[in-house]
Design a protein around this motif. Structure first.
Motif, mmCIF file in Angstrom:
data_model
loop_
_atom_site.group_PDB
_atom_site.id
_atom_site.type_symbol
_atom_site.label_atom_id
_atom_site.label_comp_id
_atom_site.label_asym_id
_atom_site.label_seq_id
_atom_site.Cartn_x
_atom_site.Cartn_y
_atom_site.Cartn_z
ATOM 1 N N THR A 53 0.853 -1.188 0.000
ATOM 2 C CA THR A 53 0.000 0.000 0.000
ATOM 3 C C THR A 53 0.886 1.235 0.000
ATOM 4 N N GLY A 54 0.277 2.366 -0.219
ATOM 5 C CA GLY A 54 0.950 3.654 -0.064
ATOM 6 C C GLY A 54 2.209 3.818 -0.892
ATOM 7 N N GLU A 55 3.217 4.401 -0.247
ATOM 8 C CA GLU A 55 4.453 4.758 -0.944
ATOM 9 C C GLU A 55 5.172 3.543 -1.517
ATOM 10 N N ILE A 56 5.208 2.452 -0.770
ATOM 11 C CA ILE A 56 5.928 1.274 -1.265
ATOM 12 C C ILE A 56 5.235 0.712 -2.511
ATOM 13 N N ASP A 57 3.901 0.752 -2.549
ATOM 14 C CA ASP A 57 3.187 0.303 -3.742
ATOM 15 C C ASP A 57 3.504 1.215 -4.922
ATOM 16 N N ALA A 58 3.539 2.518 -4.688
ATOM 17 C CA ALA A 58 3.867 3.465 -5.759
ATOM 18 C C ALA A 58 5.287 3.230 -6.279
ATOM 19 N N GLN A 59 6.206 2.955 -5.366
ATOM 20 C CA GLN A 59 7.585 2.676 -5.780
ATOM 21 C C GLN A 59 7.666 1.365 -6.559
ATOM 22 N N LEU A 60 6.929 0.366 -6.126
ATOM 23 C CA LEU A 60 6.914 -0.906 -6.848
ATOM 24 C C LEU A 60 6.321 -0.727 -8.245
ATOM 25 N N ALA A 61 5.323 0.136 -8.391
ATOM 26 C CA ALA A 61 4.754 0.417 -9.714
ATOM 27 C C ALA A 61 5.815 1.028 -10.624
ATOM 28 N N MET A 62 6.617 1.949 -10.087
ATOM 29 C CA MET A 62 7.701 2.542 -10.872
ATOM 30 C C MET A 62 8.725 1.476 -11.254
ATOM 31 N N ILE A 63 9.037 0.589 -10.329
ATOM 32 C CA ILE A 63 9.992 -0.488 -10.601
ATOM 33 C C ILE A 63 9.452 -1.400 -11.700
ATOM 34 N N GLN A 64 8.163 -1.707 -11.668
ATOM 35 C CA GLN A 64 7.604 -2.548 -12.725
ATOM 36 C C GLN A 64 7.785 -1.891 -14.092
ATOM 37 N N ASN A 65 7.557 -0.598 -14.166
ATOM 38 C CA ASN A 65 7.754 0.110 -15.431
ATOM 39 C C ASN A 65 9.225 0.079 -15.836
ATOM 40 N N ASP A 66 10.115 0.308 -14.857
ATOM 41 C CA ASP A 66 11.557 0.231 -15.120
ATOM 42 C C ASP A 66 11.951 -1.151 -15.634
ATOM 43 N N LEU A 67 11.345 -2.194 -15.083
ATOM 44 C CA LEU A 67 11.690 -3.552 -15.506
ATOM 45 C C LEU A 67 11.281 -3.794 -16.957
ATOM 46 N N PHE A 68 10.182 -3.173 -17.394
ATOM 47 C CA PHE A 68 9.842 -3.254 -18.815
ATOM 48 C C PHE A 68 10.874 -2.496 -19.642
ATOM 49 N N ASP A 69 11.297 -1.321 -19.154
ATOM 50 C CA ASP A 69 12.382 -0.588 -19.829
ATOM 51 C C ASP A 69 13.627 -1.461 -19.923
ATOM 52 N N LEU A 70 13.946 -2.142 -18.829
ATOM 53 C CA LEU A 70 15.137 -2.985 -18.782
ATOM 54 C C LEU A 70 15.032 -4.143 -19.772
ATOM 55 N N GLY A 71 13.858 -4.753 -19.859
ATOM 56 C CA GLY A 71 13.663 -5.819 -20.839
ATOM 57 C C GLY A 71 13.837 -5.307 -22.259
ATOM 58 N N ALA A 72 13.291 -4.120 -22.534
ATOM 59 C CA ALA A 72 13.455 -3.513 -23.862
ATOM 60 C C ALA A 72 14.925 -3.228 -24.143
ATOM 61 N N ASP A 73 15.642 -2.762 -23.138
ATOM 62 C CA ASP A 73 17.075 -2.490 -23.256
ATOM 63 C C ASP A 73 17.818 -3.784 -23.583
ATOM 64 N N MET A 74 17.569 -4.807 -22.802
ATOM 65 C CA MET A 74 18.340 -6.042 -22.940
ATOM 66 C C MET A 74 17.995 -6.838 -24.187
ATOM 67 N N CYS A 75 16.807 -6.653 -24.743
ATOM 68 C CA CYS A 75 16.459 -7.403 -25.950
ATOM 69 C C CYS A 75 17.030 -6.729 -27.199
ATOM 70 N N ARG A 76 17.706 -5.615 -27.005
ATOM 71 C CA ARG A 76 18.284 -4.889 -28.141
ATOM 72 C C ARG A 76 19.803 -4.904 -28.041
ATOM 73 N N PRO A 77 20.470 -5.826 -28.755
ATOM 74 C CA PRO A 77 21.940 -5.857 -28.714
ATOM 75 C C PRO A 77 22.535 -4.716 -29.547
ATOM 76 N N ASP A 78 23.832 -4.725 -29.647
ATOM 77 C CA ASP A 78 24.540 -3.760 -30.496
ATOM 78 C C ASP A 78 24.328 -2.314 -30.059
ATOM 79 N N ILE A 79 24.649 -2.035 -28.807
ATOM 80 C CA ILE A 79 24.508 -0.681 -28.268
ATOM 81 C C ILE A 79 25.257 0.324 -29.140
ATOM 82 N N ALA A 80 26.394 -0.089 -29.692
ATOM 83 C CA ALA A 80 27.193 0.814 -30.526
ATOM 84 C C ALA A 80 26.430 1.270 -31.771
ATOM 85 N N LYS A 81 25.411 0.530 -32.166
ATOM 86 C CA LYS A 81 24.643 0.881 -33.363
ATOM 87 C C LYS A 81 23.356 1.648 -33.044
#
Length: 190
Positions: free
Chosen positions: A53-81
């Motif tokens: 509940t409360g702040e910890i739930d809000a922080q976990l929601a942000m983390i869930q969004n970050d984890l989708f960002d992280l998955g998108a990051d990691m599924c894209r190789p060739d950072i140099a490109k």
């Protein structure tokens, strides 16, 4: 914007999947294992949020969004490109890592110092946060292994490292600010 009209495509029926750059790889590749474990972490965060509940739930929601960002990051190789891509690939940033560090420091500031290791448990939320921590550690190990042979965003690896610490400290907060932590008693059952 993502539009998913059809969920099954049959393109993975022979054990391959597409990365973010369109390259096809085996579903058991190191990269797919790494970002698949990030996805697993996100699912467990969803379970933890059932008890938050409360702040910890809000922080976990942000983390869930970050984890989708992280998955998108990691599924894209060739950072140099990245500069050559049709669109700017999504990458985890040092700012996201810094936000976790700030939240860890704020939560930890209200806790008594540890005098023993903690067993996973206490409240339901704390138990799920410990599971989040251990799966995040596995995602980190797989990402570090991947980084030993392929290009991986260093901020992504840092994010996973801080995230497991975040889950640990949050589990203590979820256990009545550490008062209900289940402490390890070495050799207690000999």
């Amino acid at each position: 914007m993502v539009v998913l009209n059809k969920i099954y495509t049959k393109t993975g029926d022979k054990g391959q999947t597409a990365l973010g750059n369109g390259e096809r790889v085996a579903k058991h590749s190191m990269r797919v294992n790494a970002y698949g474990t990030v996805d697993e972490t996100n699912s467990i965060v969803g379970l933890a949020r059932l008890h938050a509940t409360g702040e910890i739930d809000a922080q976990l929601a942000m983390i869930q969004n970050d984890l989708f960002d992280l998955g998108a990051d990691m599924c894209r190789p060739d950072i140099a490109k990245d500069a050559e891509a049709e669109y700017t690939p999504l990458r985890i940033t040092d700012g996201q890592v810094a936000r976790l560090e700030s939240e860890i420091d704020a939560m930890n500031g209200a806790l008594e110092p540890l005098r023993s290791f903690i067993l996973p448990g206490g409240s339901a939320l704390a138990a799920y946060l410990h599971q989040c921590r251990t799966v995040t550690r596995r995602a980190e190990r797989l990402s570090v292994e991947l980084a030993s042979v392929e290009d991986v965003n260093t901020a992504a690896v840092k994010y996973l490292n801080r995230l497991s610490d975040w889950f640990f400290v949050a589990s203590r907060v979820a256990n009545n600010d550490g008062k209900d932590d289940v402490l390890w008693v070495p050799g207690a059952n000999r």
